[in-house]
Design a protein around this motif. Structure first.
Motif, PDB file in Angstrom:
ATOM      1  N   LYS A  22       0.837  -1.205   0.000  1.00 25.49           N
ATOM      2  CA  LYS A  22       0.000   0.000   0.000  1.00 25.49           C
ATOM      3  C   LYS A  22       0.871   1.255   0.000  1.00 25.49           C
ATOM      4  O   LYS A  22       0.571   2.239  -0.688  1.00 25.49           O
ATOM      5  N   MET A  23       1.958   1.201   0.757  1.00 18.79           N
ATOM      6  CA  MET A  23       2.871   2.346   0.815  1.00 18.79           C
ATOM      7  C   MET A  23       3.458   2.636  -0.560  1.00 18.79           C
ATOM      8  O   MET A  23       3.521   3.788  -1.000  1.00 18.79           O
ATOM      9  N   LEU A  24       3.883   1.575  -1.268  1.00 14.73           N
ATOM     10  CA  LEU A  24       4.455   1.764  -2.596  1.00 14.73           C
ATOM     11  C   LEU A  24       3.410   2.297  -3.569  1.00 14.73           C
ATOM     12  O   LEU A  24       3.719   3.114  -4.454  1.00 14.73           O
ATOM     13  N   LYS A  25       2.163   1.872  -3.402  1.00 14.05           N
ATOM     14  CA  LYS A  25       1.089   2.398  -4.244  1.00 14.05           C
ATOM     15  C   LYS A  25       0.883   3.887  -3.951  1.00 14.05           C
ATOM     16  O   LYS A  25       0.646   4.681  -4.863  1.00 14.05           O
ATOM     17  N   PHE A  26       0.982   4.249  -2.680  1.00 14.15           N
ATOM     18  CA  PHE A  26       0.884   5.661  -2.292  1.00 14.15           C
ATOM     19  C   PHE A  26       1.977   6.476  -2.973  1.00 14.15           C
ATOM     20  O   PHE A  26       1.720   7.550  -3.529  1.00 14.15           O
ATOM     21  N   PHE A  27       3.207   5.963  -2.951  1.00 11.57           N
ATOM     22  CA  PHE A  27       4.318   6.670  -3.618  1.00 11.57           C
ATOM     23  C   PHE A  27       4.021   6.876  -5.104  1.00 11.57           C
ATOM     24  O   PHE A  27       4.322   7.931  -5.664  1.00 11.57           O
ATOM     25  N   SER A  28       3.439   5.858  -5.737  1.00  8.32           N
ATOM     26  CA  SER A  28       3.102   5.971  -7.160  1.00  8.32           C
ATOM     27  C   SER A  28       1.973   6.968  -7.388  1.00  8.32           C
ATOM     28  O   SER A  28       1.967   7.696  -8.385  1.00  8.32           O
ATOM     29  N   MET A  29       1.027   7.007  -6.456  1.00  5.28           N
ATOM     30  CA  MET A  29      -0.085   7.949  -6.583  1.00  5.28           C
ATOM     31  C   MET A  29       0.414   9.391  -6.539  1.00  5.28           C
ATOM     32  O   MET A  29       0.029  10.211  -7.379  1.00  5.28           O
ATOM     33  N   ILE A  30       1.285   9.697  -5.581  1.00  5.63           N
ATOM     34  CA  ILE A  30       1.729  11.090  -5.490  1.00  5.63           C
ATOM     35  C   ILE A  30       2.710  11.442  -6.610  1.00  5.63           C
ATOM     36  O   ILE A  30       2.917  12.622  -6.889  1.00  5.63           O
ATOM     37  N   HIS A  31       3.266  10.406  -7.259  1.00  7.23           N
ATOM     38  CA  HIS A  31       4.085  10.656  -8.453  1.00  7.23           C
ATOM     39  C   HIS A  31       3.275  11.390  -9.519  1.00  7.23           C
ATOM     40  O   HIS A  31       3.810  12.198 -10.287  1.00  7.23           O
ATOM     41  N   ARG A  32       1.981  11.139  -9.560  1.00  7.93           N
ATOM     42  CA  ARG A  32       1.118  11.768 -10.558  1.00  7.93           C
ATOM     43  C   ARG A  32       1.184  13.290 -10.493  1.00  7.93           C
ATOM     44  O   ARG A  32       0.983  13.966 -11.504  1.00  7.93           O
ATOM     45  N   LEU A  33       1.437  13.806  -9.301  1.00  2.60           N
ATOM     46  CA  LEU A  33       1.511  15.262  -9.149  1.00  2.60           C
ATOM     47  C   LEU A  33       2.556  15.875 -10.067  1.00  2.60           C
ATOM     48  O   LEU A  33       2.394  16.996 -10.548  1.00  2.60           O
TER      49      LEU A  33
END
Length: 205
Positions: A22-33
């Protein structure tokens, strides 16, 4: 007894692994910024407009220049600056020109932050959501400084673009929409100095 301990250890490892995923998915999500350009600059046809994290990063650096005499926790201000637009990785940079009602905008961003906070896990997630809500509610002295930094960074960026593109006074609307909105004397001094520099640049052009 040993079998029970082994099962408990495996369960613990499985939970930890799930949290890491989940943490790695979070990192990928904020990459979108990084790929979301600030809507105001896109609308005004600025070439190579900054991204959302570009804006938040300079705000965070600016927070270091808040006078110690202000009495606020500058580390907390920095955290708020880095979090305040995080929901945009899901909802995008919604501006008044999108004609989205304020309540709906807030609801979209709240749901986005709830999702991001869940992905961030039980240790970090609640802090992320709390910081975002604190800024949205303007419920602390630190959040009010961040609001001023948000507006100041925008007009400073506007001036940077005017110089970069050799188009003096072309982004006046950003100065107009922030006029009279700054709350802190120190930031007002920054604004005054910036406007002095801008006026000189316009005259020289």
């Amino acid at each position: 007894m040993e079998m029970t301990q082994e099962k408990n250890l495996k369960l613990h490892d499985d939970v930890a692994s799930c949290e890491r995923l989940k943490m790695l998915k979070f990192f990928s999500m904020i990459h979108r910024l990084k790929n979301i350009k600030r809507a105001g600059w896109v609308r005004t046809n600025v070439s190579n407009p900054e991204s959302v994290p570009d804006h938040m990063y300079r705000m965070a650096i600016m927070s270091m220049f808040i006078p110690s005499s202000s009495g606020v926790n500058k580390e907390h201000v920095m955290k708020l600056a880095l979090i305040h637009d995080m929901a945009e990785c899901i909802v995008g940079d919604i501006t008044p020109y999108d004609k989205v009602p304020k309540e709906e905008k807030h609801q979209r961003e709240r749901e986005a932050m709830q999702k991001l906070s869940d992905l961030a896990g039980p240790e970090v997630g609640p802090e992320l959501y709390s910081l975002w809500e604190e800024y949205e509610q303007q419920s602390s002295p630190e959040s009010k400084w961040v609001k001023d930094l948000d507006r100041y960074e925008m007009i400073h960026q506007a001036f940077d673009y005017e110089k970069q593109e050799n188009k003096p006074a072309s982004l006046q609307e950003f100065f107009d929409c922030t006029k009279g909105t700054f709350q802190h004397d120190e930031i007002k001094k920054w604004v005054q100095e910036l406007e002095t520099q801008r006026e000189a640049h316009i005259k020289q052009s």
